[in-house]
Motif scaffolding. Sequence first.
Motif, PDB file in Angstrom:
ATOM      1  N   LEU A 165     -32.974 -10.410  35.597  1.00 52.70           N
ATOM      2  CA  LEU A 165     -34.253 -10.443  35.752  1.00 52.70           C
ATOM      3  C   LEU A 165     -34.990  -9.455  34.700  1.00 52.70           C
ATOM      4  O   LEU A 165     -36.095  -9.560  34.047  1.00 52.70           O
ATOM      5  N   ALA A 166     -34.217  -8.322  34.290  1.00 52.98           N
ATOM      6  CA  ALA A 166     -34.392  -7.286  33.144  1.00 52.98           C
ATOM      7  C   ALA A 166     -34.821  -8.142  31.836  1.00 52.98           C
ATOM      8  O   ALA A 166     -35.803  -7.568  31.029  1.00 52.98           O
ATOM      9  N   PHE A 167     -34.255  -9.202  31.677  1.00 56.24           N
ATOM     10  CA  PHE A 167     -34.584 -10.050  30.657  1.00 56.24           C
ATOM     11  C   PHE A 167     -35.875 -10.870  30.336  1.00 56.24           C
ATOM     12  O   PHE A 167     -36.188 -11.490  29.568  1.00 56.24           O
ATOM     13  N   MET A 168     -36.536 -10.868  31.647  1.00 59.00           N
ATOM     14  CA  MET A 168     -37.756 -11.456  31.560  1.00 59.00           C
ATOM     15  C   MET A 168     -38.970 -10.737  31.228  1.00 59.00           C
ATOM     16  O   MET A 168     -40.062 -11.270  30.789  1.00 59.00           O
ATOM     17  N   ARG A 169     -38.799  -9.318  30.867  1.00 60.20           N
ATOM     18  CA  ARG A 169     -39.888  -8.595  30.331  1.00 60.20           C
ATOM     19  C   ARG A 169     -40.451  -9.209  29.133  1.00 60.20           C
ATOM     20  O   ARG A 169     -39.606  -9.368  28.321  1.00 60.20           O
ATOM     21  N   GLY A 170     -41.831  -9.264  29.112  1.00 63.85           N
ATOM     22  CA  GLY A 170     -42.225  -9.546  27.857  1.00 63.85           C
ATOM     23  C   GLY A 170     -42.484 -11.127  27.441  1.00 63.85           C
ATOM     24  O   GLY A 170     -43.044 -11.525  26.454  1.00 63.85           O
ATOM     25  N   ARG A 171     -41.879 -11.892  28.174  1.00 62.40           N
ATOM     26  CA  ARG A 171     -42.039 -13.309  28.071  1.00 62.40           C
ATOM     27  C   ARG A 171     -43.235 -13.973  28.862  1.00 62.40           C
ATOM     28  O   ARG A 171     -43.569 -13.343  29.902  1.00 62.40           O
ATOM     29  N   THR A 172     -43.444 -14.875  28.345  1.00 64.09           N
ATOM     30  CA  THR A 172     -44.498 -15.736  29.318  1.00 64.09           C
ATOM     31  C   THR A 172     -43.873 -17.260  29.283  1.00 64.09           C
ATOM     32  O   THR A 172     -43.542 -17.919  28.240  1.00 64.09           O
ATOM     33  N   LEU A 173     -43.564 -17.581  30.664  1.00 64.36           N
ATOM     34  CA  LEU A 173     -42.848 -18.587  31.078  1.00 64.36           C
ATOM     35  C   LEU A 173     -43.712 -20.148  31.358  1.00 64.36           C
ATOM     36  O   LEU A 173     -44.148 -20.167  32.237  1.00 64.36           O
ATOM     37  N   SER A 174     -43.898 -20.587  30.145  1.00 69.02           N
ATOM     38  CA  SER A 174     -44.789 -21.855  30.227  1.00 69.02           C
ATOM     39  C   SER A 174     -43.870 -22.969  30.393  1.00 69.02           C
ATOM     40  O   SER A 174     -42.959 -23.117  29.907  1.00 69.02           O
ATOM     41  N   ASN A 175     -44.458 -24.161  30.997  1.00 62.54           N
ATOM     42  CA  ASN A 175     -43.903 -25.406  31.187  1.00 62.54           C
ATOM     43  C   ASN A 175     -42.384 -25.314  31.806  1.00 62.54           C
ATOM     44  O   ASN A 175     -41.663 -25.958  31.466  1.00 62.54           O
ATOM     45  N   ALA A 176     -42.172 -24.318  32.803  1.00 65.54           N
ATOM     46  CA  ALA A 176     -40.612 -24.195  33.236  1.00 65.54           C
ATOM     47  C   ALA A 176     -40.593 -24.144  34.757  1.00 65.54           C
ATOM     48  O   ALA A 176     -42.002 -23.853  35.367  1.00 65.54           O
ATOM     49  N   PHE A 177     -39.705 -24.542  35.255  1.00 61.14           N
ATOM     50  CA  PHE A 177     -39.497 -24.329  36.592  1.00 61.14           C
ATOM     51  C   PHE A 177     -38.688 -22.928  36.710  1.00 61.14           C
ATOM     52  O   PHE A 177     -37.580 -22.914  36.277  1.00 61.14           O
TER      53      PHE A 177
END
Length: 326
Positions: free
Chosen positions: A224-236
Amino acid sequence: MTTGTLSELILEFPDNRLLIDLCGEYDRNLTDIETRTGVQILRRGNQLAIHGAPEAQAEAHEVLTALYNRLEQGREVGQADIDREFRLSAEDAGPDSQLEMFSGGKVEIKTRKKLVEPRTETQKAYVKALFGNELAFGIGPAGTGKTYLAVAVGVNMLINGLVDKIILSRPAVEAGEKLGYLPGDMKDKVDPYMQPLYDALNDFLPGKQLAKLIEEKTVEIAPLAFMRGRTLSNAFVVLDEAQNATTMQMKMFLTRLGEGSRMVITGDRTQIDLPRGVPSGLADAERLLSAIPNIAFTYFTAKDVVRHPLVAAIIEAYEKDAEKPA
């Protein structure tokens, strides 16, 4: 064709080869049905004679007919299929008018390796929620298929071109015991926490294809810590074990949702491994978001456990103990 008296109900099956598959090796499928219903089933050529109480006969008849129809469609019949038919026979969900893929009441998820079918009414509702909502929560005890079904839906959407990638995440929290420093690089350190997600993916995608998708980052498995700062587009996107996310981590994760994406949050409120005094982000999200339209919440109970039958009994025992006054 079906005929019967007060004590005997006869089912006749036109294809004797399919009847052999229906009975199972050493008639183990019939034995399972007999145990569950309390009837006695006798095989006579291409017929099955069901002896027992009328209500039990009717239940056995319904399950046997559904399983035979499954064989006529070229599908296999195993213990999981028998279990599913018993769980679902109590209620006929009827046709679903919102999602064409579920016409006729059938809920199926096609993946590269297998066809996944929900085994309880709650699981069916959950799968429909995953396809019908951009943000969905699955909350309930272990063994109810929350993560497994979410990953299956993600694989289905990927192979059908509805999303460009799958992102699976978990908080890297130890379950009540300190493991100390782990050897290896970053991947070696976090992979033990992510193993349940790899297990689910391996059920739905061939090994070589999965390895290639991971190498190309079409499939990502990360803490979960690796998700910071990302925008997750067109993804499941799936956040598993969300009860171990803090409030700030949950807010951070939920706000990663980008255009064309679907997000699933799964967790069990009874298995929080956060330090004492640290509130669970799952509980806060449930409290704050339950009234927002287009966010689906599906709640599982011990009745939805599809692991070994003892698992459901264990969960129920702990739930009853927790309800006792202190």
